[in-house]
Design a protein around this motif. Structure first.
Motif, PDB file in Angstrom:
ATOM      1  N   PRO A 143       0.798  -1.236   0.000  1.00  0.00           N
ATOM      2  CA  PRO A 143       0.000   0.000   0.000  1.00  0.00           C
ATOM      3  C   PRO A 143       0.829   1.285   0.000  1.00  0.00           C
ATOM      4  O   PRO A 143       0.559   2.206  -0.767  1.00  0.00           O
ATOM      5  CB  PRO A 143      -0.845  -0.118   1.272  1.00  0.00           C
ATOM      6  N   LEU A 144       1.863   1.349   0.865  1.00  0.00           N
ATOM      7  CA  LEU A 144       2.664   2.576   0.930  1.00  0.00           C
ATOM      8  C   LEU A 144       3.421   2.808  -0.368  1.00  0.00           C
ATOM      9  O   LEU A 144       3.483   3.937  -0.885  1.00  0.00           O
ATOM     10  CB  LEU A 144       3.634   2.507   2.108  1.00  0.00           C
ATOM     11  N   SER A 145       4.001   1.743  -0.902  1.00  0.00           N
ATOM     12  CA  SER A 145       4.722   1.859  -2.167  1.00  0.00           C
ATOM     13  C   SER A 145       3.774   2.259  -3.290  1.00  0.00           C
ATOM     14  O   SER A 145       4.109   3.085  -4.150  1.00  0.00           O
ATOM     15  CB  SER A 145       5.400   0.529  -2.521  1.00  0.00           C
ATOM     16  N   ALA A 146       2.581   1.676  -3.292  1.00  0.00           N
ATOM     17  CA  ALA A 146       1.600   2.001  -4.326  1.00  0.00           C
ATOM     18  C   ALA A 146       1.206   3.472  -4.265  1.00  0.00           C
ATOM     19  O   ALA A 146       1.131   4.154  -5.291  1.00  0.00           O
ATOM     20  CB  ALA A 146       0.366   1.114  -4.167  1.00  0.00           C
ATOM     21  N   LEU A 147       0.964   3.963  -3.040  1.00  0.00           N
ATOM     22  CA  LEU A 147       0.577   5.365  -2.888  1.00  0.00           C
ATOM     23  C   LEU A 147       1.681   6.307  -3.362  1.00  0.00           C
ATOM     24  O   LEU A 147       1.421   7.288  -4.064  1.00  0.00           O
ATOM     25  CB  LEU A 147       0.227   5.649  -1.423  1.00  0.00           C
ATOM     26  N   LEU A 148       2.918   6.013  -2.960  1.00  0.00           N
ATOM     27  CA  LEU A 148       4.027   6.880  -3.344  1.00  0.00           C
ATOM     28  C   LEU A 148       4.264   6.820  -4.855  1.00  0.00           C
ATOM     29  O   LEU A 148       4.512   7.851  -5.506  1.00  0.00           O
ATOM     30  CB  LEU A 148       5.300   6.480  -2.597  1.00  0.00           C
ATOM     31  N   TYR A 149       4.163   5.613  -5.414  1.00  0.00           N
ATOM     32  CA  TYR A 149       4.354   5.448  -6.853  1.00  0.00           C
ATOM     33  C   TYR A 149       3.324   6.268  -7.633  1.00  0.00           C
ATOM     34  O   TYR A 149       3.672   7.012  -8.562  1.00  0.00           O
ATOM     35  CB  TYR A 149       4.223   3.963  -7.198  1.00  0.00           C
ATOM     36  N   LEU A 150       2.070   6.133  -7.265  1.00  0.00           N
ATOM     37  CA  LEU A 150       1.005   6.857  -7.957  1.00  0.00           C
ATOM     38  C   LEU A 150       1.118   8.361  -7.733  1.00  0.00           C
ATOM     39  O   LEU A 150       0.846   9.164  -8.634  1.00  0.00           O
ATOM     40  CB  LEU A 150      -0.356   6.350  -7.503  1.00  0.00           C
ATOM     41  N   PHE A 151       1.523   8.758  -6.524  1.00  0.00           N
ATOM     42  CA  PHE A 151       1.687  10.184  -6.225  1.00  0.00           C
ATOM     43  C   PHE A 151       2.784  10.800  -7.087  1.00  0.00           C
ATOM     44  O   PHE A 151       2.609  11.886  -7.656  1.00  0.00           O
ATOM     45  CB  PHE A 151       2.011  10.370  -4.747  1.00  0.00           C
ATOM     46  N   LEU A 152       3.913  10.085  -7.216  1.00  0.00           N
ATOM     47  CA  LEU A 152       5.014  10.598  -8.026  1.00  0.00           C
ATOM     48  C   LEU A 152       4.622  10.668  -9.509  1.00  0.00           C
ATOM     49  O   LEU A 152       4.938  11.632 -10.203  1.00  0.00           O
ATOM     50  CB  LEU A 152       6.257   9.722  -7.852  1.00  0.00           C
ATOM     51  N   ALA A 153       3.921   9.628  -9.972  1.00  0.00           N
ATOM     52  CA  ALA A 153       3.487   9.628 -11.370  1.00  0.00           C
ATOM     53  C   ALA A 153       2.535  10.795 -11.637  1.00  0.00           C
ATOM     54  O   ALA A 153       2.636  11.475 -12.665  1.00  0.00           O
ATOM     55  CB  ALA A 153       2.811   8.300 -11.704  1.00  0.00           C
ATOM     56  N   ALA A 154       1.611  11.044 -10.699  1.00  0.00           N
ATOM     57  CA  ALA A 154       0.657  12.145 -10.868  1.00  0.00           C
ATOM     58  C   ALA A 154       1.332  13.497 -10.726  1.00  0.00           C
ATOM     59  O   ALA A 154       0.823  14.501 -11.239  1.00  0.00           O
ATOM     60  CB  ALA A 154      -0.474  12.007  -9.846  1.00  0.00           C
ATOM     61  N   SER A 155       2.454  13.536 -10.027  1.00  0.00           N
ATOM     62  CA  SER A 155       3.155  14.805  -9.810  1.00  0.00           C
ATOM     63  C   SER A 155       3.910  15.278 -11.043  1.00  0.00           C
ATOM     64  O   SER A 155       4.250  16.459 -11.144  1.00  0.00           O
ATOM     65  CB  SER A 155       4.139  14.669  -8.640  1.00  0.00           C
ATOM     66  N   ILE A 156       4.186  14.370 -11.974  1.00  0.00           N
ATOM     67  CA  ILE A 156       4.939  14.771 -13.170  1.00  0.00           C
ATOM     68  C   ILE A 156       4.154  15.767 -14.014  1.00  0.00           C
ATOM     69  O   ILE A 156       4.660  16.854 -14.322  1.00  0.00           O
ATOM     70  CB  ILE A 156       5.362  13.524 -13.979  1.00  0.00           C
ATOM     71  N   PRO A 157       2.905  15.471 -14.421  1.00  0.00           N
ATOM     72  CA  PRO A 157       2.159  16.498 -15.162  1.00  0.00           C
ATOM     73  C   PRO A 157       1.861  17.736 -14.322  1.00  0.00           C
ATOM     74  O   PRO A 157       1.784  18.850 -14.856  1.00  0.00           O
ATOM     75  CB  PRO A 157       0.868  15.777 -15.582  1.00  0.00           C
ATOM     76  N   LEU A 158       1.709  17.558 -13.002  1.00  0.00           N
ATOM     77  CA  LEU A 158       1.485  18.718 -12.133  1.00  0.00           C
ATOM     78  C   LEU A 158       2.705  19.631 -12.143  1.00  0.00           C
ATOM     79  O   LEU A 158       2.573  20.867 -12.208  1.00  0.00           O
ATOM     80  CB  LEU A 158       1.178  18.261 -10.712  1.00  0.00           C
ATOM     81  N   ALA A 159       3.893  19.038 -12.082  1.00  0.00           N
ATOM     82  CA  ALA A 159       5.122  19.840 -12.130  1.00  0.00           C
ATOM     83  C   ALA A 159       5.245  20.544 -13.478  1.00  0.00           C
ATOM     84  O   ALA A 159       5.673  21.708 -13.556  1.00  0.00           O
ATOM     85  CB  ALA A 159       6.339  18.947 -11.886  1.00  0.00           C
ATOM     86  N   MET A 160       4.864  19.871 -14.549  1.00  0.00           N
ATOM     87  CA  MET A 160       4.911  20.490 -15.877  1.00  0.00           C
ATOM     88  C   MET A 160       3.983  21.699 -15.958  1.00  0.00           C
ATOM     89  O   MET A 160       4.297  22.690 -16.615  1.00  0.00           O
ATOM     90  CB  MET A 160       4.525  19.464 -16.945  1.00  0.00           C
ATOM     91  N   GLY A 161       2.856  21.624 -15.277  1.00  0.00           N
ATOM     92  CA  GLY A 161       1.901  22.725 -15.308  1.00  0.00           C
ATOM     93  C   GLY A 161       1.992  23.662 -14.127  1.00  0.00           C
ATOM     94  O   GLY A 161       1.106  24.510 -13.936  1.00  0.00           O
ATOM     95  N   SER A 162       3.057  23.547 -13.339  1.00  0.00           N
ATOM     96  CA  SER A 162       3.159  24.301 -12.083  1.00  0.00           C
ATOM     97  C   SER A 162       3.303  25.805 -12.273  1.00  0.00           C
ATOM     98  O   SER A 162       3.201  26.561 -11.311  1.00  0.00           O
ATOM     99  CB  SER A 162       4.337  23.780 -11.251  1.00  0.00           C
ATOM    100  N   ILE A 163       3.529  26.263 -13.497  1.00  0.00           N
ATOM    101  CA  ILE A 163       3.600  27.703 -13.732  1.00  0.00           C
ATOM    102  C   ILE A 163       2.273  28.363 -13.353  1.00  0.00           C
ATOM    103  O   ILE A 163       2.240  29.531 -12.944  1.00  0.00           O
ATOM    104  CB  ILE A 163       3.959  27.992 -15.214  1.00  0.00           C
ATOM    105  N   ILE A 164       1.176  27.610 -13.457  1.00  0.00           N
ATOM    106  CA  ILE A 164      -0.137  28.124 -13.056  1.00  0.00           C
ATOM    107  C   ILE A 164      -0.157  28.428 -11.566  1.00  0.00           C
ATOM    108  O   ILE A 164      -0.750  29.416 -11.115  1.00  0.00           O
ATOM    109  CB  ILE A 164      -1.231  27.095 -13.398  1.00  0.00           C
ATOM    110  N   ILE A 165       0.482  27.570 -10.774  1.00  0.00           N
ATOM    111  CA  ILE A 165       0.535  27.775  -9.324  1.00  0.00           C
ATOM    112  C   ILE A 165       1.530  28.868  -8.982  1.00  0.00           C
ATOM    113  O   ILE A 165       1.302  29.683  -8.083  1.00  0.00           O
ATOM    114  CB  ILE A 165       0.917  26.451  -8.629  1.00  0.00           C
ATOM    115  N   MET A 166       2.625  28.906  -9.712  1.00  0.00           N
ATOM    116  CA  MET A 166       3.680  29.882  -9.466  1.00  0.00           C
ATOM    117  C   MET A 166       3.223  31.301  -9.799  1.00  0.00           C
ATOM    118  O   MET A 166       3.541  32.262  -9.089  1.00  0.00           O
ATOM    119  CB  MET A 166       4.910  29.503 -10.300  1.00  0.00           C
TER     120      MET A 166
END
Length: 526
Positions: free
Chosen positions: A299-322
């Motif tokens: 479970p912990l590995s799955a959560l971290l894996y999915l979180f990191l995968a989801a964070s990649i497009p978020l990081a790409m679009g982070s200029i919106i947050i910045m």
């Protein structure tokens, strides 16, 4: 007796890994090939015309480090000089990306620089040639900071300095560093499957980014206490926690729109199909890794894996947050090229690498898939090559038309009876900033295809009043006498001006209050 000799360059060359040699040379060759049209011509846009010997904005825009790097290859906007310098720097940045992500294959060494040098944001960067070399320095700083942070125990110290300096050149490239760091964490987790270690690295990475952003903001406010309000710059870094969930959703939405949902005007149906396929393959690689590594059993590995995968497009679009209130341009979206970098990394780590996370590379099907993904990215680069050079051609046409237009205007003024060289004159009539139809745009060639490719100058962008004086001075060789804005407004209110016909009709040039006036058009405001 053997005489000892020192061959510094040979020794240095031998110490460079083969993949990094291929990476740099691919970047250099592809960069020159893709952008040769711009490098061998002078294709200005509005900002380049107004900043021929200047770095443009400075501390008031939070770009206080621009003036220091602007002198590296001279202050003039020389395409071959600044362009080659920029290509060399971005090729080095690609090497930093390959090294930081620990990509060792020749395939990655070719694909990564190819995608970084061909992405449409590079076209936008080169249209602003007067700062192209400076922005390339910022890109190199961001990529080098990631490499230092991931390579050395105390690398966070110089990495933080480089991130601050990079933001002092162009703030948006912090998002590039963020995206690379998240991809690096994801690849680390695939290899190590160490939840605690990956979480600790991620936490420290986040602290460094926050500290760098805070240090940059502090320095910026010290240099220029109140930043210019242009494009929301004065609000940068001031994030309302209540808005954060909505901004995160907007970041995902903007990335999805660019690649799939609402492609930009310059994206052809074929290019859209390639982008869609790239997204699907990246998602498929992530899903394959999840099941192949049996993450669902941890479970912990799955959560971290999915979180990191989801964070990649978020990081790409982070200029919106910045910069939540900014009007985004392609120049600010360079980090979107990380989708292809991520795909190249999955290709190596998942299908082609010697220590692959997925054993499919040992089968014929895996090799076919690897070749298909490589071909896909090569086709993406080819499409970028096509749109980039079409955009440059469009700028060339627009610049030729604008020069001919300004020459005709000046000829009309000089041929007017009573005009003598040295008399004050003014050209009145606004295109581009009003709804007035563009006089040169009857045959538009491509409609609105390049509307979303920021920096590409069409006729209306070269005919505005803010460009006119410098354009005529630099490209026509005519020094337009300065006329105060108040004087111009007073002339526009006179009955004589209002009754004048517009160019090219007879009578479009007339002397009013001692100033020769050429009326280009009747201004229409929507």
């Amino acid at each position: 007796m053997t005489e000892h000799t020192t061959d510094t360059l040979r020794d240095f060359w031998k110490r460079i890994p083969l993949n990094l040699k291929c990476c740099f040379l691919t970047g250099l060759f592809s960069g020159i090939l893709i952008h040769a049209y711009m490098l061998t011509n002078k294709l200005p846009n509005w900002d380049d015309i107004n900043n021929m010997g200047s770095y443009g904005v400075g501390g008031e825009f939070g770009r206080w480090f621009l003036k220091y790097v602007h002198h590296l290859d001279g202050t003039w906007s020389v395409p071959w000089l600044s362009g080659i310098f920029a290509i060399v720097l971005i090729s080095l940045a690609a090497c930093m990306v390959v090294a930081a992500l620990e990509l060792t294959s020749i395939t990655s060494a070719v694909l990564v620089p190819l995608m970084m040098l061909s992405f449409p944001s590079m076209c936008s960067l080169f249209t602003f040639m007067f700062t192209a070399d400076c922005y390339a320095v910022a890109i190199l700083f961001s990529c080098t900071a990631v490499w230092l942070l991931r390579r050395f125990r105390y690398g966070f110290l110089p990495a933080g300095v480089l991130l601050v300096l990079g933001m002092g050149i162009y703030q948006a490239y912090l998002c590039l560093a963020l995206g690379l760091l998240v991809i690096g964490l994801f690849l680390d987790f695939i290899r190590e499957e160490d939840v605690k270690k990956t979480f600790r690295r991620g936490f420290l990475t986040l602290l460094l980014l926050l500290a760098s952003a805070a240090a940059y903001t502090l320095v910026s406010r010290m240099i220029f206490p109140e930043l210019d309000a242009y494009n929301g710059l004065n609000q940068m870094g001031r994030i309302d926690p209540a808005r954060l969930p909505r901004l995160i959703l907007r970041a995902y939405k903007r990335v999805a729109e660019y690649f799939i949902l609402d492609p930009y005007s310059f994206v052809t149906p074929f290019a859209w199909g390639l982008n869609l396929l790239s997204c699907l393959l990246a998602a498929a690689g992530v899903v394959w890794g999840f099941f192949h590594k049996k993450m669902y059993k941890k479970p912990l590995s799955a959560l971290l894996y999915l979180f990191l995968a989801a964070s990649i497009p978020l990081a790409m679009g982070s200029i919106i947050i910045m910069a939540p209130d900014a009007s985004l341009s392609m120049l600010m979206l360079y980090q979107y090229c990380l989708l292809y970098v991520f795909l190249a990394a999955l290709l190596e780590k998942g299908f082609l690498g010697k220590e692959a996370a997925f054993p499919i590379n040992r089968k014929t099907a895996g090799r076919i898939l690897g070749g298909a993904v490589s071909l896909l990215l090569f086709l993406v680069a080819c499409q970028n090559f096509v749109v980039t050079n079409q955009a440059y051609f469009r700028m060339d046409i627009a610049n030729g038309r604008a020069q001919a237009y300004y020459n005709r205007l000046m000829a009309r003024i000089e041929e007017t009876e009573g005009y003598r060289h040295g008399d004050p004159f003014i050209v009145i009539g606004e295109y581009g900033l009003t709804d007035t139809p563009d006089l040169l745009g009857d045959y538009a060639i491509d409609g609105d295809r390049f509307d979303d490719l920021s920096g590409v100058a069409r006729e209306d962008g070269l005919l505005t009043s803010g460009v006119r004086q410098n354009y005529m001075r630099i490209y026509i060789g005519v020094e337009m006498p300065h006329v105060e804005p108040e004087t111009e407004e007073a002339i526009k209110k006179t009955k004589e001006y209002q009754e004048m016909p517009s160019y090219p009709a007879q009578g479009c040039v007339k002397q009013i209050d001692g100033i020769w006036v050429l009326k280009t058009c009747e201004e229409i405001y929507g």
